[in-house]
Design an enzyme around this catalytic site. Structure first.
Site, short mmCIF file in Angstrom:
data_model
loop_
_atom_site.label_atom_id
_atom_site.label_comp_id
_atom_site.label_asym_id
_atom_site.label_seq_id
_atom_site.Cartn_x
_atom_site.Cartn_y
_atom_site.Cartn_z
CD GLN A 27 -1.35 -0.29 3.63
OE1 GLN A 27 -2.14 -1.21 3.52
NE2 GLN A 27 -1.31 0.50 4.70
N GLY A 28 0.30 2.29 -0.59
CA GLY A 28 0.95 3.59 -0.65
C GLY A 28 -0.10 4.68 -0.49
CE1 TYR A 29 -1.98 5.39 3.85
CE2 TYR A 29 0.21 4.47 3.53
CZ TYR A 29 -1.03 4.42 4.13
OH TYR A 29 -1.31 3.40 5.01
CG LEU A 30 -3.05 8.30 -4.25
CD1 LEU A 30 -4.43 8.18 -4.85
CD2 LEU A 30 -1.99 8.33 -5.32
CG ASN A 143 -0.39 0.75 8.11
OD1 ASN A 143 -0.06 -0.19 7.42
ND2 ASN A 143 -0.85 0.58 9.35
#
Length: 159
Positions: A27-30, A143
């Site tokens: 997972q990653g974050y915009l 996270n």
């Protein structure tokens, strides 16, 4: 509107191991700040886009949508500017509640967290003997923040 009520704990032992098979997560974050988090996630072969509002206590607004896995993978590869989270999630039912155990890899190797979602902040629940100290209010364990300041960068005194 979705509402997430979640409490987070460190693990106090390995008694949870072997109780469930894990699923690989990436997972990653915009966007990741105190007021808004927008996450892209691959969970096994499924993609998700999640929008979360500010946290108040153990609660926050949450909206999650399944998206094509190929689109999630492309967003992770091209749009997420920060480091990404790699983990394996184990889902364990204990006395009527679902515990999610996250075993982290990569820059967060060595960190293992348990989360429980509740229907109310004061809902009682039984704690398995492998549940340790609560860290719900410790933002370092979020996270989105583990992407910016991974567990491997914490001094031993903070762990």
């Amino acid at each position: 509107m979705g509402r997430e009520i979640e409490r987070k704990f460190l693990l106090a032992g390995a008694g949870w191991r072997g109780l469930a098979d894990g699923i690989e997560y990436r997972q990653g974050y915009l966007c990741a700040d105190q007021e808004l988090t927008v996450r892209v996630r691959l969970a096994g072969d499924r993609g998700f886009l999640t929008v979360k509002g500010p946290t108040a206590g153990a609660s926050r607004d949450e909206y999650e949508y399944e998206i094509p896995a190929a689109e999630a993978r492309t967003m992770l590869d091209t749009l997420c500017p920060q480091r990404q989270i790699e983990k394996k999630r184990y889902t364990i039912v204990y006395r009527g509640h679902i515990w999610e155990i996250d075993e982290f890899f990569g820059a967060n190797q060595g960190l293992v967290l348990a989360e429980i979602e509740l229907s109310a902040e004061d809902e009682p629940f039984a704690r398995p003997d492998w549940i340790g100290r609560e860290v719900t209010d410790d933002v370092r364990y979020a996270n989105a923040l583990l992407c910016r300041r991974p567990y491997c960068d914490w001094p031993d005194a903070e762990k």
